[in-house]
Design a protein around this motif. Structure first.
Motif, PDB file in Angstrom:
ATOM      1  N   SER A  35       0.841  -1.195   0.000  1.00  0.00           N
ATOM      2  CA  SER A  35       0.000   0.000   0.000  1.00  0.00           C
ATOM      3  C   SER A  35       0.878   1.249   0.000  1.00  0.00           C
ATOM      4  CB  SER A  35      -0.911   0.010   1.237  1.00  0.00           C
ATOM      5  OG  SER A  35      -0.130  -0.006   2.420  1.00  0.00           O
ATOM      6  N   VAL A  36       0.290   2.352  -0.435  1.00  0.00           N
ATOM      7  CA  VAL A  36       0.992   3.643  -0.454  1.00  0.00           C
ATOM      8  C   VAL A  36       0.324   4.572   0.547  1.00  0.00           C
ATOM      9  CG1 VAL A  36       1.544   5.693  -1.812  1.00  0.00           C
ATOM     10  CG2 VAL A  36       1.720   3.418  -2.845  1.00  0.00           C
ATOM     11  N   GLU A  37       1.126   5.071   1.492  1.00  0.00           N
ATOM     12  CA  GLU A  37       0.586   5.973   2.507  1.00  0.00           C
ATOM     13  C   GLU A  37       1.322   7.308   2.554  1.00  0.00           C
ATOM     14  OE1 GLU A  37       0.603   3.862   6.183  1.00  0.00           O
ATOM     15  OE2 GLU A  37      -0.818   2.314   5.486  1.00  0.00           O
ATOM     16  N   ARG A  38       2.436   7.390   1.829  1.00  0.00           N
ATOM     17  CA  ARG A  38       3.180   8.656   1.830  1.00  0.00           C
ATOM     18  C   ARG A  38       4.071   8.763   0.596  1.00  0.00           C
ATOM     19  NH1 ARG A  38       8.470   8.144   4.378  1.00  0.00           N
ATOM     20  NH2 ARG A  38       8.915   5.946   4.834  1.00  0.00           N
ATOM     21  N   ILE A  39       4.586   9.949   0.379  1.00  0.00           N
ATOM     22  CA  ILE A  39       5.522  10.226  -0.708  1.00  0.00           C
ATOM     23  C   ILE A  39       6.937  10.267  -0.136  1.00  0.00           C
ATOM     24  CG2 ILE A  39       6.198  11.868  -2.511  1.00  0.00           C
ATOM     25  CD1 ILE A  39       3.538  10.464  -3.034  1.00  0.00           C
ATOM     26  N   SER A  40       7.884   9.748  -0.878  1.00  0.00           N
ATOM     27  CA  SER A  40       9.260   9.699  -0.402  1.00  0.00           C
ATOM     28  C   SER A  40       9.832  11.104  -0.232  1.00  0.00           C
ATOM     29  CB  SER A  40      10.119   8.920  -1.396  1.00  0.00           C
ATOM     30  OG  SER A  40      11.481   9.027  -1.059  1.00  0.00           O
ATOM     31  N   PRO A  41      10.572  11.350   0.841  1.00  0.00           N
ATOM     32  CA  PRO A  41      11.237  12.652   1.024  1.00  0.00           C
ATOM     33  C   PRO A  41      12.462  12.793   0.118  1.00  0.00           C
ATOM     34  CG  PRO A  41      11.827  11.184   2.818  1.00  0.00           C
ATOM     35  CD  PRO A  41      10.789  10.460   2.001  1.00  0.00           C
ATOM     36  N   GLU A  42      12.886  11.660  -0.491  1.00  0.00           N
ATOM     37  CA  GLU A  42      14.083  11.682  -1.331  1.00  0.00           C
ATOM     38  C   GLU A  42      13.790  12.076  -2.780  1.00  0.00           C
ATOM     39  OE1 GLU A  42      15.202   7.663  -0.931  1.00  0.00           O
ATOM     40  OE2 GLU A  42      15.705   7.799   1.199  1.00  0.00           O
ATOM     41  N   ALA A  43      12.560  11.846  -3.208  1.00  0.00           N
ATOM     42  CA  ALA A  43      12.135  12.150  -4.579  1.00  0.00           C
ATOM     43  C   ALA A  43      10.614  12.111  -4.609  1.00  0.00           C
ATOM     44  CB  ALA A  43      12.724  11.127  -5.561  1.00  0.00           C
ATOM     45  N   PRO A  44       9.993  12.794  -5.590  1.00  0.00           N
ATOM     46  CA  PRO A  44       8.525  12.826  -5.646  1.00  0.00           C
ATOM     47  C   PRO A  44       7.940  11.507  -6.177  1.00  0.00           C
ATOM     48  CG  PRO A  44       9.438  14.040  -7.485  1.00  0.00           C
ATOM     49  CD  PRO A  44      10.602  13.649  -6.618  1.00  0.00           C
ATOM     50  N   VAL A  45       8.144  10.443  -5.413  1.00  0.00           N
ATOM     51  CA  VAL A  45       7.647   9.119  -5.792  1.00  0.00           C
ATOM     52  C   VAL A  45       6.947   8.487  -4.587  1.00  0.00           C
ATOM     53  CG1 VAL A  45       9.401   8.731  -7.552  1.00  0.00           C
ATOM     54  CG2 VAL A  45       9.859   8.035  -5.196  1.00  0.00           C
ATOM     55  N   PRO A  46       5.971   7.608  -4.835  1.00  0.00           N
ATOM     56  CA  PRO A  46       5.279   6.966  -3.712  1.00  0.00           C
ATOM     57  C   PRO A  46       6.167   5.949  -3.009  1.00  0.00           C
ATOM     58  CG  PRO A  46       4.512   6.065  -5.793  1.00  0.00           C
ATOM     59  CD  PRO A  46       5.375   7.237  -6.134  1.00  0.00           C
ATOM     60  N   VAL A  47       5.982   5.805  -1.718  1.00  0.00           N
ATOM     61  CA  VAL A  47       6.648   4.770  -0.941  1.00  0.00           C
ATOM     62  C   VAL A  47       5.666   3.606  -0.796  1.00  0.00           C
ATOM     63  CG1 VAL A  47       7.633   4.133   1.286  1.00  0.00           C
ATOM     64  CG2 VAL A  47       8.062   6.408   0.320  1.00  0.00           C
TER      65      VAL A  47
END
Length: 338
Positions: A35-47
């Motif tokens: 599941s995806v609950e946030r966006i990575s702080p390293e790049a604009p991609v889903p975690v």
């Protein structure tokens, strides 16, 4: 167009009496599901928080898996690497689809097993990661394969060339395999690649989708008339018994050369969840039922219905005899004799 229930049941019985040889590119499919609950702080991609993992047979392996699912024994020719993915792929084949005697693998010391990893979140594919090296077989490898192929061919009713253009089906191997099949009067069906499109001469049927057929001819194929013209044009070059072009949401079209007949079969998919492996299901079910003696049009109808079933499942899925009969009944394609 309807299929008699007694004819269908007879074909079901005959499926268990035949073997179909599948030769082509073996692929291991891997799924990371979460599941995806946030966006990575390293790049604009889903975690993607992975909660489940699974592996299954892809490429020609899924063709073999489809054969097993409808009760047909398979013989497999393909290439894997001497690695963990190769061990897993071989294990899946032996566990679900074929016996060790019917598994003819070229194990490469230098090439990895083809591995496709799909990352799924909330029922949507986020991305796919491919690990592969596309290197053609050597002449010596081809010679060895052909000797083994000729030996195994005698016990098979039909041969499927499952071409993903990953190096196993070279132009010379394709032509040699078809020649051997024709010599032994074996049914040959092909799930093609555009790069080899006009090498598949003197076969029973080829099953490209409309994008592949259009690319091979250098134009888009949209209408029924354009599909019919394309089928005739390709048939003139390849001399098959029939041509099938799958058309996504428009279903499929079949051209039978002997009778100069066309059949345009509408799609029956209720909900498309994942189209992965739908082409494998089409060629598998068509080939198996034709090998039992079923007419071309009836076998095509079953393959279309089967594809409609598997696109409603996740991944490179399969179909069963029970699902086929129930779908034919529900759709009004099954004729019950009084």
């Amino acid at each position: 167009m309807k299929i008699k229930k007694t004819s269908l049941r007879k074909s079901f019985e005959d499926l268990g009496k035949i073997k179909v040889l599948v030769i082509g590119d073996l692929i291991l499919d891997e799924y990371l599901i979460g599941s995806v609950e946030r966006i990575s702080p390293e790049a604009p991609v889903p975690v993607v928080w992975v909660r489940n993992e699974k592996q299954s047979l892809g490429g020609s392996g899924n063709v073999v898996q489809n054969l097993s699912s409808i009760g047909v024994s398979g013989v497999v020719f393909g290439r894997i690497g001497l690695d963990k993915a190769g061990d897993s792929l071989e294990g899946h084949l032996l566990a679900n689809s074929v016996t060790s005697e019917d598994l003819v693998l070229l194990k490469s010391k230098t090439l990895p097993t083809i591995l496709k990893t799909r990352i799924i979140a909330s029922h949507q594919q986020v991305c796919r990661v491919d690990r592969e090296e596309v290197v053609p077989l050597t002449i010596e490898e081809e010679k060895k394969i052909l000797i083994q192929f000729e030996s195994k061919l005698k016990e098979c009713a039909a041969v499927i060339l499952s071409d993903y253009d990953k190096g196993y089906l070279t132009p010379s191997l394709i032509q040699s395999v078809i020649a051997l099949c024709n010599r032994e009067n074996k049914i040959v069906t092909v799930d093609p690649q555009v790069s080899h499109f006009f090498l598949y001469k003197n076969i029973h049927i080829m099953t490209p989708n409309h994008h592949e057929a259009g690319k091979a001819l250098g134009r888009k194929l949209m209408s029924d008339l354009e599909i019919e013209v394309a089928c005739r044009e390709i048939s003139e070059k390849l001399n098959p018994d029939a041509m099938m072009i799958t058309r996504g949401e428009k279903g499929m079209s079949i051209y039978e050369r002997k009778t100069n007949s066309f059949y345009h079969i509408p799609t029956v998919a209720k909900e498309v969840f994942d189209v992965t492996g739908a082409g494998d299901t089409v060629i598998t079910t068509y080939t198996a039922f034709v090998a039992t003696g079923m007419p071309i049009a009836d076998a095509a109808l079953i393959s279309n219905v089967s594809a409609g079933i598997v696109v409603g499942k996740l991944g490179a899925a399969t179909v069963t005899q029970k699902e086929i009969e129930e779908a034919l009944q529900t759709l009004g394609y099954l004729e019950v004799e009084s």
